[in-house]
Scaffold this motif. Structure first.
Motif, PDB file in Angstrom:
ATOM      1  N   SER A 114       0.851  -1.183   0.000  1.00  0.00           N
ATOM      2  CA  SER A 114       0.000   0.000   0.000  1.00  0.00           C
ATOM      3  C   SER A 114       0.890   1.237   0.000  1.00  0.00           C
ATOM      4  CB  SER A 114      -0.928   0.010   1.218  1.00  0.00           C
ATOM      5  OG  SER A 114      -0.182   0.031   2.414  1.00  0.00           O
ATOM      6  N   ASN A 115       0.283   2.400  -0.222  1.00  0.00           N
ATOM      7  CA  ASN A 115       1.052   3.640  -0.239  1.00  0.00           C
ATOM      8  C   ASN A 115       1.698   3.932   1.111  1.00  0.00           C
ATOM      9  OD1 ASN A 115       0.312   4.084  -2.924  1.00  0.00           O
ATOM     10  ND2 ASN A 115      -1.506   5.255  -2.356  1.00  0.00           N
ATOM     11  N   SER A 116       0.951   3.699   2.175  1.00  0.00           N
ATOM     12  CA  SER A 116       1.503   3.934   3.513  1.00  0.00           C
ATOM     13  C   SER A 116       2.653   2.986   3.809  1.00  0.00           C
ATOM     14  CB  SER A 116       0.404   3.790   4.563  1.00  0.00           C
ATOM     15  OG  SER A 116      -0.155   2.486   4.536  1.00  0.00           O
ATOM     16  N   TYR A 117       2.544   1.738   3.347  1.00  0.00           N
ATOM     17  CA  TYR A 117       3.649   0.793   3.576  1.00  0.00           C
ATOM     18  C   TYR A 117       4.906   1.251   2.848  1.00  0.00           C
ATOM     19  CZ  TYR A 117       6.664  -3.224   2.855  1.00  0.00           C
ATOM     20  OH  TYR A 117       7.762  -4.037   2.777  1.00  0.00           O
ATOM     21  N   VAL A 118       4.772   1.678   1.601  1.00  0.00           N
ATOM     22  CA  VAL A 118       5.941   2.086   0.823  1.00  0.00           C
ATOM     23  C   VAL A 118       6.638   3.272   1.489  1.00  0.00           C
ATOM     24  CG1 VAL A 118       6.694   3.013  -1.388  1.00  0.00           C
ATOM     25  CG2 VAL A 118       5.000   1.188  -1.330  1.00  0.00           C
ATOM     26  N   ILE A 119       5.872   4.237   1.936  1.00  0.00           N
ATOM     27  CA  ILE A 119       6.469   5.415   2.580  1.00  0.00           C
ATOM     28  C   ILE A 119       7.170   5.019   3.881  1.00  0.00           C
ATOM     29  CG2 ILE A 119       5.967   7.639   3.645  1.00  0.00           C
ATOM     30  CD1 ILE A 119       3.674   7.950   1.658  1.00  0.00           C
ATOM     31  N   ASN A 120       6.496   4.227   4.698  1.00  0.00           N
ATOM     32  CA  ASN A 120       7.096   3.814   5.974  1.00  0.00           C
ATOM     33  C   ASN A 120       8.303   2.906   5.757  1.00  0.00           C
ATOM     34  OD1 ASN A 120       5.140   5.212   7.462  1.00  0.00           O
ATOM     35  ND2 ASN A 120       3.745   3.465   7.433  1.00  0.00           N
ATOM     36  N   LYS A 121       8.266   2.086   4.709  1.00  0.00           N
ATOM     37  CA  LYS A 121       9.396   1.196   4.447  1.00  0.00           C
ATOM     38  C   LYS A 121      10.612   1.985   3.979  1.00  0.00           C
ATOM     39  CE  LYS A 121      10.670  -3.172   4.275  1.00  0.00           C
ATOM     40  NZ  LYS A 121      10.439  -4.141   5.373  1.00  0.00           N
ATOM     41  N   LEU A 122      10.402   2.965   3.139  1.00  0.00           N
ATOM     42  CA  LEU A 122      11.516   3.804   2.707  1.00  0.00           C
ATOM     43  C   LEU A 122      12.132   4.541   3.886  1.00  0.00           C
ATOM     44  CD1 LEU A 122      10.065   5.323  -0.594  1.00  0.00           C
ATOM     45  CD2 LEU A 122      11.775   3.515  -0.377  1.00  0.00           C
ATOM     46  N   PHE A 123      11.285   5.032   4.780  1.00  0.00           N
ATOM     47  CA  PHE A 123      11.786   5.700   5.982  1.00  0.00           C
ATOM     48  C   PHE A 123      12.554   4.711   6.859  1.00  0.00           C
ATOM     49  CE2 PHE A 123      11.378   7.290  10.321  1.00  0.00           C
ATOM     50  CZ  PHE A 123      11.769   8.620  10.167  1.00  0.00           C
ATOM     51  N   LEU A 124      12.086   3.454   6.923  1.00  0.00           N
ATOM     52  CA  LEU A 124      12.764   2.442   7.726  1.00  0.00           C
ATOM     53  C   LEU A 124      14.127   2.090   7.146  1.00  0.00           C
ATOM     54  CD1 LEU A 124      12.856   0.288   9.950  1.00  0.00           C
ATOM     55  CD2 LEU A 124      11.521  -1.214   8.453  1.00  0.00           C
ATOM     56  N   VAL A 125      14.230   1.994   5.822  1.00  0.00           N
ATOM     57  CA  VAL A 125      15.503   1.658   5.201  1.00  0.00           C
ATOM     58  C   VAL A 125      16.526   2.774   5.397  1.00  0.00           C
ATOM     59  CG1 VAL A 125      16.615   1.181   2.977  1.00  0.00           C
ATOM     60  CG2 VAL A 125      14.412   0.134   3.519  1.00  0.00           C
ATOM     61  N   LEU A 126      16.078   4.015   5.357  1.00  0.00           N
ATOM     62  CA  LEU A 126      17.001   5.150   5.490  1.00  0.00           C
ATOM     63  C   LEU A 126      17.294   5.504   6.938  1.00  0.00           C
ATOM     64  CD1 LEU A 126      15.631   7.469   2.659  1.00  0.00           C
ATOM     65  CD2 LEU A 126      17.665   6.013   2.596  1.00  0.00           C
ATOM     66  N   PHE A 127      16.394   5.183   7.851  1.00  0.00           N
ATOM     67  CA  PHE A 127      16.590   5.492   9.276  1.00  0.00           C
ATOM     68  C   PHE A 127      16.254   4.254  10.119  1.00  0.00           C
ATOM     69  CE2 PHE A 127      15.154   9.278   7.005  1.00  0.00           C
ATOM     70  CZ  PHE A 127      16.203  10.155   7.246  1.00  0.00           C
ATOM     71  N   PRO A 128      17.059   3.199  10.003  1.00  0.00           N
ATOM     72  CA  PRO A 128      16.721   1.949  10.691  1.00  0.00           C
ATOM     73  C   PRO A 128      16.894   2.006  12.208  1.00  0.00           C
ATOM     74  CG  PRO A 128      18.855   1.752   9.624  1.00  0.00           C
ATOM     75  CD  PRO A 128      18.305   3.082   9.225  1.00  0.00           C
TER      76      PRO A 128
END
Length: 326
Positions: A114-128
């Motif tokens: 989903s759109n929310s998953y993609v945004i949160n996942k990108l944030f997780l990859v960049l700020f783990p």
């Protein structure tokens, strides 16, 4: 004036000029809008004369009317139904043939985002380091026991294929765009860049599978998980290339700014993989659906930990450096 026998005056005869000049024909002004004559001759009020084809010949040249008649034609409807049937059969044929080599049902699980998953996942990859819980969620069966892993849409810790695939495509387009801005664009650059990215992923997957085989690590969804995790590096690579190009004034990823951004994105990606791949490379006998994979001894676990660290830091450092310089 004399009258004839019947009391009628004779007809008048006007002289005919010897040299007749061509007189241009004058068009009469259009009739008032809304009159019957204007509708018969095809005139329209000012601001409603957008389609010139509707004004030629009154009723001829009506494109939209012809299209509507075409769609209402029974033959066109039969052709549309035939096209839909052919497309459905073709899709089923492709799924059946691809299903011999790839589990299509399992692959769809990785694209359920989903759109929310993609945004949160990108944030997780960049700020783990801001993320706390790294355990994957599992669905609960009717008997209260844990079953399969949830899809990426429902679990932020679940790996997906959407971000890695879009990351690879964006990396190829971004590299060619930068080359075009520098006046060094070549159509072959698209193929070369795409081949380089795919080659890195394939070599990385082969090395991971070899390491898992030597360490006796197996999992039902291990291959798809490893492919997904190997593609998250493109997020950091895209950020590195973009920021370095902007801050360095188009001089590339060289200089201290480029190296600083690269060091940050590499560290973030390494930590993300170190935490995320723990359930794959360091399995425990805790009833997870990955199978009865036991850690035989402390030595075996230490080997797997070293392999996880080597892959997350050393392997990723080399491949990310290659892709940012490609």
């Amino acid at each position: 004036m004399q009258r004839n026998t019947y009391g009628q005056s004779p007809p008048l005869h006007h002289p005919v000029p010897q040299h007749v000049s061509t007189v241009p024909q004058l068009r009469s002004p259009p009739p008032p809008p809304g009159s019957a004559q204007s509708q018969q001759q095809g005139y329209a009020p000012t601001g409603q004369q957008g389609n010139p084809y509707q004004q030629q010949g009154g009723t001829s040249g009506n494109v939209f009317g012809a299209y509507g008649q075409f769609m209402n034609d029974p033959t066109a409807q039969v052709a549309a139904q035939f096209g839909q049937t052919a497309f459905k059969q073709g899709q089923e044929y492709v799924e059946q043939n691809i299903g011999r080599y790839v589990n299509v049902a399992a692959l769809k699980h990785y694209f359920n985002v989903s759109n929310s998953y993609v945004i949160n996942k990108l944030f997780l990859v960049l700020f783990p380091w801001r993320h706390k819980g790294w355990s994957r969620k599992q669905a609960v069966g009717a008997n209260g026991q844990e079953g399969w892993y949830l899809s990426p849409r429902d679990d932020i810790n679940s790996p997906d294929m959407y971000i890695p695939v879009m990351g690879l495509v964006t990396y190829v387009l971004l590299s060619t765009l930068i080359a075009g801005l520098k006046g060094a664009f070549n159509p072959e650059l698209l193929g070369v860049t795409a081949t380089t990215g795919l080659s890195v992923v394939i070599v990385e997957i082969i090395a991971l599978k070899l390491g898992c085989y030597l360490l006796s690590i197996s999992s039902q969804s291990q291959l798809f998980d490893l492919i997904a995790y190997s593609g998250y590096k493109f997020v950091g690579i895209i950020v590195t290339i973009t920021v370095a190009e902007i801050l360095n004034g188009g001089k590339g990823t060289g200089g201290w700014i480029g190296w600083a951004v690269f060091a940050y994105t590499f560290s973030a990606n390494a930590l993300f993989l170190l935490r995320s791949l723990k359930y794959v490379l360091l399995p425990e006998t805790n009833g997870q659906p990955s199978g009865p994979m036991q850690t035989d001894s402390r030595a075996k676990r230490n080997q797997r930990t070293q392999f996880l660290f080597f892959y997350s830091y050393i392997v990723q450092l080399f491949f990310m450096w290659v892709l940012t310089r490609a």
